[in-house]
Design a protein around this motif. Structure first.
Motif, PDB file in Angstrom:
ATOM      1  N   ALA A 251      34.891  13.862  26.904  1.00 40.48           N
ATOM      2  CA  ALA A 251      34.202  14.791  25.996  1.00 40.48           C
ATOM      3  C   ALA A 251      34.565  14.516  24.539  1.00 40.48           C
ATOM      4  O   ALA A 251      34.046  13.579  23.927  1.00 40.48           O
ATOM      5  N   THR A 252      35.492  15.298  23.987  1.00 40.52           N
ATOM      6  CA  THR A 252      35.828  15.173  22.564  1.00 40.52           C
ATOM      7  C   THR A 252      37.040  14.278  22.313  1.00 40.52           C
ATOM      8  O   THR A 252      37.528  14.211  21.179  1.00 40.52           O
ATOM      9  N   VAL A 253      37.548  13.602  23.341  1.00 40.22           N
ATOM     10  CA  VAL A 253      38.725  12.731  23.204  1.00 40.22           C
ATOM     11  C   VAL A 253      38.426  11.391  23.864  1.00 40.22           C
ATOM     12  O   VAL A 253      37.890  11.351  24.986  1.00 40.22           O
ATOM     13  N   MET A 254      38.750  10.305  23.171  1.00 41.23           N
ATOM     14  CA  MET A 254      38.705   8.989  23.788  1.00 41.23           C
ATOM     15  C   MET A 254      40.044   8.292  23.597  1.00 41.23           C
ATOM     16  O   MET A 254      40.687   8.420  22.560  1.00 41.23           O
ATOM     17  N   ARG A 255      40.481   7.587  24.640  1.00 42.35           N
ATOM     18  CA  ARG A 255      41.747   6.854  24.620  1.00 42.35           C
ATOM     19  C   ARG A 255      41.454   5.390  24.878  1.00 42.35           C
ATOM     20  O   ARG A 255      40.797   5.037  25.859  1.00 42.35           O
ATOM     21  N   LEU A 256      41.957   4.540  23.989  1.00 40.22           N
ATOM     22  CA  LEU A 256      41.731   3.106  24.062  1.00 40.22           C
ATOM     23  C   LEU A 256      43.075   2.394  24.073  1.00 40.22           C
ATOM     24  O   LEU A 256      44.028   2.846  23.431  1.00 40.22           O
ATOM     25  N   ARG A 257      43.152   1.283  24.781  1.00 39.53           N
ATOM     26  CA  ARG A 257      44.395   0.508  24.806  1.00 39.53           C
ATOM     27  C   ARG A 257      44.543  -0.255  23.498  1.00 39.53           C
ATOM     28  O   ARG A 257      43.635  -0.973  23.071  1.00 39.53           O
ATOM     29  N   ASP A 258      45.701  -0.096  22.882  1.00 41.81           N
ATOM     30  CA  ASP A 258      45.996  -0.787  21.622  1.00 41.81           C
ATOM     31  C   ASP A 258      46.395  -2.227  21.919  1.00 41.81           C
ATOM     32  O   ASP A 258      47.311  -2.462  22.711  1.00 41.81           O
ATOM     33  N   PRO A 259      45.717  -3.215  21.318  1.00 41.50           N
ATOM     34  CA  PRO A 259      46.079  -4.619  21.571  1.00 41.50           C
ATOM     35  C   PRO A 259      47.520  -4.944  21.202  1.00 41.50           C
ATOM     36  O   PRO A 259      48.110  -5.859  21.787  1.00 41.50           O
ATOM     37  N   GLY A 261      49.998  -3.009  21.714  1.00 40.43           N
ATOM     38  CA  GLY A 261      50.882  -2.229  22.585  1.00 40.43           C
ATOM     39  C   GLY A 261      50.698  -0.744  22.360  1.00 40.43           C
ATOM     40  O   GLY A 261      50.518  -0.279  21.236  1.00 40.43           O
ATOM     41  N   GLY A 262      50.718   0.014  23.449  1.00 38.36           N
ATOM     42  CA  GLY A 262      50.518   1.455  23.328  1.00 38.36           C
ATOM     43  C   GLY A 262      49.052   1.820  23.459  1.00 38.36           C
ATOM     44  O   GLY A 262      48.266   1.153  24.137  1.00 38.36           O
ATOM     45  N   ALA A 263      48.673   2.896  22.798  1.00 40.86           N
ATOM     46  CA  ALA A 263      47.310   3.419  22.924  1.00 40.86           C
ATOM     47  C   ALA A 263      46.844   3.967  21.587  1.00 40.86           C
ATOM     48  O   ALA A 263      47.643   4.298  20.707  1.00 40.86           O
ATOM     49  N   ILE A 264      45.524   4.061  21.457  1.00 38.28           N
ATOM     50  CA  ILE A 264      44.873   4.683  20.305  1.00 38.28           C
ATOM     51  C   ILE A 264      44.095   5.876  20.822  1.00 38.28           C
ATOM     52  O   ILE A 264      43.234   5.734  21.704  1.00 38.28           O
ATOM     53  N   THR A 265      44.387   7.051  20.301  1.00 35.45           N
ATOM     54  CA  THR A 265      43.708   8.274  20.704  1.00 35.45           C
ATOM     55  C   THR A 265      42.842   8.773  19.559  1.00 35.45           C
ATOM     56  O   THR A 265      43.310   8.902  18.426  1.00 35.45           O
ATOM     57  N   VAL A 266      41.574   9.034  19.864  1.00 39.21           N
ATOM     58  CA  VAL A 266      40.618   9.521  18.868  1.00 39.21           C
ATOM     59  C   VAL A 266      40.131  10.890  19.314  1.00 39.21           C
ATOM     60  O   VAL A 266      39.657  11.048  20.454  1.00 39.21           O
ATOM     61  N   GLU A 267      40.241  11.886  18.439  1.00 34.21           N
ATOM     62  CA  GLU A 267      39.834  13.248  18.761  1.00 34.21           C
ATOM     63  C   GLU A 267      38.806  13.736  17.744  1.00 34.21           C
ATOM     64  O   GLU A 267      38.949  13.509  16.538  1.00 34.21           O
ATOM     65  N   ARG A 268      37.771  14.407  18.263  1.00 33.45           N
ATOM     66  CA  ARG A 268      36.754  15.016  17.412  1.00 33.45           C
ATOM     67  C   ARG A 268      36.320  16.324  18.076  1.00 33.45           C
ATOM     68  O   ARG A 268      35.310  16.390  18.766  1.00 33.45           O
ATOM     69  N   PRO A 269      37.087  17.380  17.859  1.00 37.37           N
ATOM     70  CA  PRO A 269      36.834  18.625  18.604  1.00 37.37           C
ATOM     71  C   PRO A 269      35.467  19.249  18.333  1.00 37.37           C
ATOM     72  O   PRO A 269      34.938  19.945  19.205  1.00 37.37           O
ATOM     73  N   TYR A 270      34.915  19.044  17.167  1.00 40.01           N
ATOM     74  CA  TYR A 270      33.688  19.757  16.820  1.00 40.01           C
ATOM     75  C   TYR A 270      32.437  19.107  17.404  1.00 40.01           C
ATOM     76  O   TYR A 270      31.354  19.697  17.383  1.00 40.01           O
ATOM     77  N   LEU A 271      32.536  17.872  17.953  1.00 40.38           N
ATOM     78  CA  LEU A 271      31.355  17.175  18.456  1.00 40.38           C
ATOM     79  C   LEU A 271      31.775  16.188  19.539  1.00 40.38           C
ATOM     80  O   LEU A 271      32.570  15.286  19.284  1.00 40.38           O
ATOM     81  N   PRO A 272      31.272  16.338  20.755  1.00 40.07           N
ATOM     82  CA  PRO A 272      31.654  15.409  21.830  1.00 40.07           C
ATOM     83  C   PRO A 272      31.188  13.984  21.528  1.00 40.07           C
ATOM     84  O   PRO A 272      30.155  13.761  20.889  1.00 40.07           O
ATOM     85  N   PHE A 273      31.962  13.034  22.016  1.00 40.60           N
ATOM     86  CA  PHE A 273      31.581  11.629  21.897  1.00 40.60           C
ATOM     87  C   PHE A 273      30.518  11.291  22.941  1.00 40.60           C
ATOM     88  O   PHE A 273      30.509  11.845  24.047  1.00 40.60           O
ATOM     89  N   LEU A 284      35.096  -2.711  18.982  1.00 41.95           N
ATOM     90  CA  LEU A 284      35.965  -3.007  17.842  1.00 41.95           C
ATOM     91  C   LEU A 284      37.402  -3.292  18.289  1.00 41.95           C
ATOM     92  O   LEU A 284      38.069  -4.188  17.766  1.00 41.95           O
ATOM     93  N   VAL A 285      37.883  -2.534  19.268  1.00 45.03           N
ATOM     94  CA  VAL A 285      39.232  -2.752  19.768  1.00 45.03           C
ATOM     95  C   VAL A 285      39.327  -4.120  20.452  1.00 45.03           C
ATOM     96  O   VAL A 285      40.314  -4.850  20.293  1.00 45.03           O
ATOM     97  N   GLU A 286      38.316  -4.494  21.215  1.00 43.38           N
ATOM     98  CA  GLU A 286      38.325  -5.803  21.870  1.00 43.38           C
ATOM     99  C   GLU A 286      38.294  -6.928  20.842  1.00 43.38           C
ATOM    100  O   GLU A 286      38.934  -7.974  21.031  1.00 43.38           O
TER     101      GLU A 286
END
Length: 484
Positions: A251-259, A261-273, A284-286
């Motif tokens: 919904a309003t959160v996406m989690r991507l693997r950081d090249p 190491g770790g992860a990138i979390t993107v949040e947008r509470p007011y509008l679902p992705f 872009l991450v790839e």
């Protein structure tokens, strides 16, 4: 063509016919015969005056008949109406270019970004377009985002009359079948089409690994981005850093693997992705993963007012050993003012600070290559932190002010509204450097910790690429330069 040629070309042509010529010739013969007879009678007869009057009446009747005959049987074309040649005489609804005279000016319209969800069936988009047309709303761009559970999210960039409230526009869309509608003001930057914007963000990401969080923020709009390292400063696994390769959309959160190491979390509470946005972010991450670690290698040699030369360049993980050596030369007070904690933990922060994933770092080195100062611009969610560490022997010599101006220019180019610095109230050097920027500042003091926030909307900073550092001398007080 001259004016005379034009007049001749526009003049109607008269067509001559044989019947008309015969009638005119017969009338002429009759007139001659009548005139001859009358002349003989008048000369030789006793009633000459009476015959003369009768001849005049006959001629008048003949002339009237000839005029009637000519008008009834004329084949000449009707006279042409004179077309107006003066633009001011044209009808008000039409101009020579074919546009309406009462065009809507830019000052009387407003730009809106709108998203609404409609049923995935024929005619749903047509109903929305009809609702916009009834309210004199122009559709500038349109994107469609199909949903896996059915339906489609339509994203519009609209130009609407200035007096049309957003609530009325939303109600019109609702009556046309749209639901879950979101709307906000837009500006001229939104007029760039999506493929062009995505290609520009990909180019920036390819040039600099530190651009990935910024590219994601510009791609997805107002959102909060967190880079979660794989391990904590103490070396333990970090919670939330185990994102799968394909990523996760919730919904309003996406989690991507950081090249890196770790992860990138993107949040947008007011509008679902939408799935489309998730696919663009993952692409872009790839791209970042395939290109590997990269930092622009440009550098700039500066001459300080006292005559010493220093080199300013971008820093990354390869400078870790030199940064630790600088830590060893710094006093405990200098390290405590920078890291706000135990001095023994200072070296643990360097891996995080020098990673391009968490921001940008500028390094100042001497002519012999010794690292003497570090300046950090750190992405902190949707905020931006600025920090400096200057070796004791190089403090109060203009190095920190130079790094601060360059970091500020980078923040302006990154689209940051403000930057903040966390220090102690006793750190007069940092306070003086921030005040020297000439920007509006806000101060917050709590238990000896001072947070200085600089608003960047008032700065006249000109921008350049981050890897093209300006070459003006610091004692000339140049305008800060950043990335474009």
């Amino acid at each position: 063509m001259t004016d005379r040629d034009l007049t001749s070309a526009q003049r109607p042509h008269r067509h001559h016919h044989w019947r008309r010529d015969v009638v005119e010739l017969a009338a002429l013969f009759c007139a001659v015969a009548v005139a001859d007879a009358i002349a003989n009678l008048v000369v030789h007869g006793p009633r000459g005056p009476i015959l003369l009057v009768a001849s005049a009446v006959t001629l008048l009747v003949t002339a009237a008949f000839h005029t009637w005959w000519a008008r009834r049987h004329s084949h000449a074309p009707p006279p042409r109406s004179k077309a107006p040649t003066d633009p001011e005489q044209l009808p008000p609804a039409t101009t020579p270019s074919g546009t309406t005279g009462a065009t809507t000016t830019e000052s009387s319209t407003a730009l809106w970004r709108m998203r609404t969800t409609v049923r995935d069936e024929p005619g749903s988009l047509a109903a929305l377009c009809t609702a916009f047309a009834r309210n004199s709303v122009d559709i500038l761009t349109l994107q469609t985002h199909p949903l896996p559970e059915g339906g489609t999210v339509d994203e519009f960039l609209l130009r609407a009359p200035q007096e049309l409230p957003s609530a009325d526009l939303t109600r019109a869309v609702s009556r046309a079948g749209g639901h879950s509608t979101w709307i906000e003001r837009a500006d001229a930057h939104d007029l760039v089409d999506t493929p062009t914007r995505v290609l520009g963000l990909a180019t920036r990401t390819a040039l600099d690994a530190a651009e990935l969080p910024l590219a994601l923020r510009q791609l997805l709009g107002r959102c909060t981005i967190h880079s979660i390292p794989a391990t904590t400063l103490s070396g333990r696994p970090n919670a939330g850093a185990d994102a799968p390769v394909e990523g996760v959309l919730e919904a309003t959160v996406m989690r991507l693997r950081d090249p890196s190491g770790g992860a990138i979390t993107v949040e947008r509470p007011y509008l679902p992705f939408t799935p489309t946005e998730f696919a663009r972010a993952r692409a872009l991450v790839e791209l970042d993963a395939r290109l590997g670690p990269r930092v622009p290698r440009s550098q700039d040699v500066l001459t300080l007012p006292e005559g010493n030369e220093i080199t300013v360049r971008r820093a990354d993980g390869s400078d870790l050993a030199a940064a630790r050596a600088m830590h060893d030369r710094c006093s405990d007070r200098t390290l405590s003012l920078r890291y706000h904690g135990p001095v023994s933990d200072a070296d643990r922060y360097l891996g995080h600070l020098l990673s391009p994933r968490f921001g940008r770092t500028l390094a100042a080195t001497t002519a012999s290559g010794k690292l003497v100062a570090l300046g950090h611009l750190l992405w902190d969610g949707d905020e931006t932190e600025i920090a400096l560490l200057i070796e004791d022997d190089w403090q109060r010599r203009g190095v920190g002010s130079e790094l601060l101006r360059r970091l500020l220019a980078m923040a302006v180019e990154a689209g940051c509204d403000s930057v903040y610095a966390v220090t102690q109230s006793s750190n007069t050097g940092m306070v003086a450097a921030m005040r020297g920027l000439g920007l509006p500042l806000d101060y917050q003091i709590e238990e000896g910790t001072l947070v200085i926030t600089a608003r960047l909307d008032a700065t006249p900073v000109a921008s350049r690429l981050a890897y093209e550092l300006p070459r003006e001398l610091p004692h000339e007080q140049p305008a800060p330069q950043g990335r474009r």
